[in-house]
Design a protein around this motif. Structure first.
Motif, PDB file in Angstrom:
ATOM      1  N   MET A  23      -0.043   2.041  -7.617  1.00 46.97           N
ATOM      2  CA  MET A  23       1.410   1.954  -7.727  1.00 46.97           C
ATOM      3  C   MET A  23       2.011   1.332  -6.472  1.00 46.97           C
ATOM      4  O   MET A  23       3.201   1.039  -6.430  1.00 46.97           O
ATOM      5  N   ALA A  24       1.184   1.105  -5.460  1.00 50.85           N
ATOM      6  CA  ALA A  24       1.665   0.426  -4.257  1.00 50.85           C
ATOM      7  C   ALA A  24       1.950  -1.053  -4.538  1.00 50.85           C
ATOM      8  O   ALA A  24       2.682  -1.694  -3.793  1.00 50.85           O
ATOM      9  N   ALA A  25       1.368  -1.574  -5.613  1.00 43.67           N
ATOM     10  CA  ALA A  25       1.575  -2.990  -5.943  1.00 43.67           C
ATOM     11  C   ALA A  25       2.802  -3.149  -6.833  1.00 43.67           C
ATOM     12  O   ALA A  25       2.994  -2.386  -7.773  1.00 43.67           O
ATOM     13  N   LYS A  26       3.600  -4.168  -6.535  1.00 40.30           N
ATOM     14  CA  LYS A  26       4.786  -4.426  -7.357  1.00 40.30           C
ATOM     15  C   LYS A  26       4.405  -5.177  -8.621  1.00 40.30           C
ATOM     16  O   LYS A  26       5.033  -5.063  -9.654  1.00 40.30           O
ATOM     17  N   TYR A  54       8.840   6.637  -4.725  1.00 38.31           N
ATOM     18  CA  TYR A  54       8.172   5.713  -3.802  1.00 38.31           C
ATOM     19  C   TYR A  54       8.827   4.331  -3.926  1.00 38.31           C
ATOM     20  O   TYR A  54       8.810   3.718  -5.002  1.00 38.31           O
ATOM     21  N   ILE A 111       2.807  -5.388  -0.623  1.00 34.07           N
ATOM     22  CA  ILE A 111       2.735  -3.931  -0.666  1.00 34.07           C
ATOM     23  C   ILE A 111       3.505  -3.388   0.519  1.00 34.07           C
ATOM     24  O   ILE A 111       3.765  -4.114   1.483  1.00 34.07           O
ATOM     25  N   PHE A 112       3.854  -2.101   0.457  1.00 36.56           N
ATOM     26  CA  PHE A 112       4.632  -1.511   1.544  1.00 36.56           C
ATOM     27  C   PHE A 112       3.732  -1.070   2.688  1.00 36.56           C
ATOM     28  O   PHE A 112       4.095  -1.205   3.849  1.00 36.56           O
ATOM     29  N   VAL A 116       8.956   0.645  -3.761  1.00 36.47           N
ATOM     30  CA  VAL A 116       7.929  -0.430  -3.729  1.00 36.47           C
ATOM     31  C   VAL A 116       8.533  -1.753  -3.247  1.00 36.47           C
ATOM     32  O   VAL A 116       9.713  -1.955  -3.311  1.00 36.47           O
ATOM     33  N   ALA A 172       7.120   8.132  -9.064  1.00 37.40           N
ATOM     34  CA  ALA A 172       7.718   6.978  -9.725  1.00 37.40           C
ATOM     35  C   ALA A 172       8.090   5.930  -8.691  1.00 37.40           C
ATOM     36  O   ALA A 172       8.619   6.260  -7.628  1.00 37.40           O
ATOM     37  N   PRO A 173       7.810   4.663  -9.000  1.00 36.89           N
ATOM     38  CA  PRO A 173       8.292   3.616  -8.102  1.00 36.89           C
ATOM     39  C   PRO A 173       9.817   3.501  -8.197  1.00 36.89           C
ATOM     40  O   PRO A 173      10.404   3.818  -9.244  1.00 36.89           O
TER      41      PRO A 173
END
Lengths: 155, 115
Positions: free
Chosen positions: A74-77, B113, A41-42, B115, B74-75
């Motif tokens: 949405m922080a997770a890829k 955003y 995560i970022f 990621v 949106a990522p």
């Protein structure tokens, strides 16, 4: 979910043999920091905030020494799983009031289709008393993976 | 990371969590798995607190885009907005650089955003 697919979600880099933290709040921070340092995560703070909010919704401790904090973010890829051990146990507000000795954390992006099937399979595995008791005694990633593999192949 | 962007990401995740709680099938699944689901009011309170940390104009844009597309953030991967799959014209070479400033996709208007 296929056996290999399920197993592949567990990663030795995301396995904590003994949390250095001693409280639920600090364990969540320790997990989020590991996710950030391993670049899963970022920003750790996003996951800390979300996991804490998820706990407000209701404890993710399912009892018998096990907790499964989980959320979509949405922080997770990609779907990411962290497993951490706390042999001495930690209070996680479990419904049976037992201290938690294994924490499984599952973080997935909003659209991930494996999130609920993975969670369901994990809960099924943890309901097996023999497997659960063996997992509560594991000390390493190798031992952990052996127990999981044996449950899945004997199913 | 830009503070407003961080709060927007948390807000979107929180909104998704709250909307899942309106889905009986998901609630039943979670309860069958042994999880307690009883603190919706606390989540709504947490959302209200979070909104106070987001400028009104940005929050209004978030709501407009969310009502149009379902998600307002949106990522971004490899400089592609994963909301509308348009390449971001600005040269952003890292996640750190991308997330320092609050940016909108010029095509779909979603906040971006990396990621």
């Amino acid at each position: 979910m296929l056996l290999e697919q399920f197993l592949n979600f567990f990663d030795s880099d995301l396995f904590i043999e003994d949390f250095t933290s001693h409280t639920k709040k600090d364990i969540i921070k320790e997990i989020a920091n590991l996710l950030e340092t391993t670049k899963k995560i970022f920003k750790a703070e996003i996951i800390i905030d979300l996991l804490e909010k998820r706990e407000q919704l209701g404890t993710t401790a399912i009892g018998k020494g096990i907790a499964i904090p989980h959320c979509r973010s949405m922080a997770a890829k990609e779907l990411t799983v962290i497993v951490g051990l706390k042999p001495e146990g930690v209070d996680f507000d479990a419904p049976d009031h037992h201290p938690i000795k294994i924490v499984f954390v599952i973080i997935a992006p909003p659209q991930d289709v494996n999130y609920l099937p993975f969670l369901g399979k994990l809960v099924e595995l943890l309901r097996d008393e023999t497997t659960r008791k063996r997992l509560l005694r594991v000390k390493s990633f190798k031992g952990f993976k052996k127990v999981i593999t044996e449950f899945l192949t004997n199913e | 990371m830009n503070d407003i962007l961080q709060n927007l990401v948390i807000l979107q995740d929180l909104d998704e969590m709250i909307s899942e709680l309106n889905n009986d099938e998901i609630i039943t699944q979670q309860e069958e798995m042994g999880f307690e689901i009883n603190g919706l009011e606390k989540l709504i309170e947490a959302r209200e607190e979070l909104i106070k940390r987001i400028p009104l104009e940005i929050f209004n844009h978030y709501n407009r885009v969310r009502s149009r597309y379902g998600r307002a953030i949106a990522p971004v991967r490899e400089n592609i907005c994963l909301g509308c799959f348009i390449k971001i014209p600005t040269q952003i070479s890292s996640r750190e650089m991308g997330n320092q400033v609050l940016r909108n996709c010029e095509n779909c208007g979603r906040y971006l955003y990396w990621v």
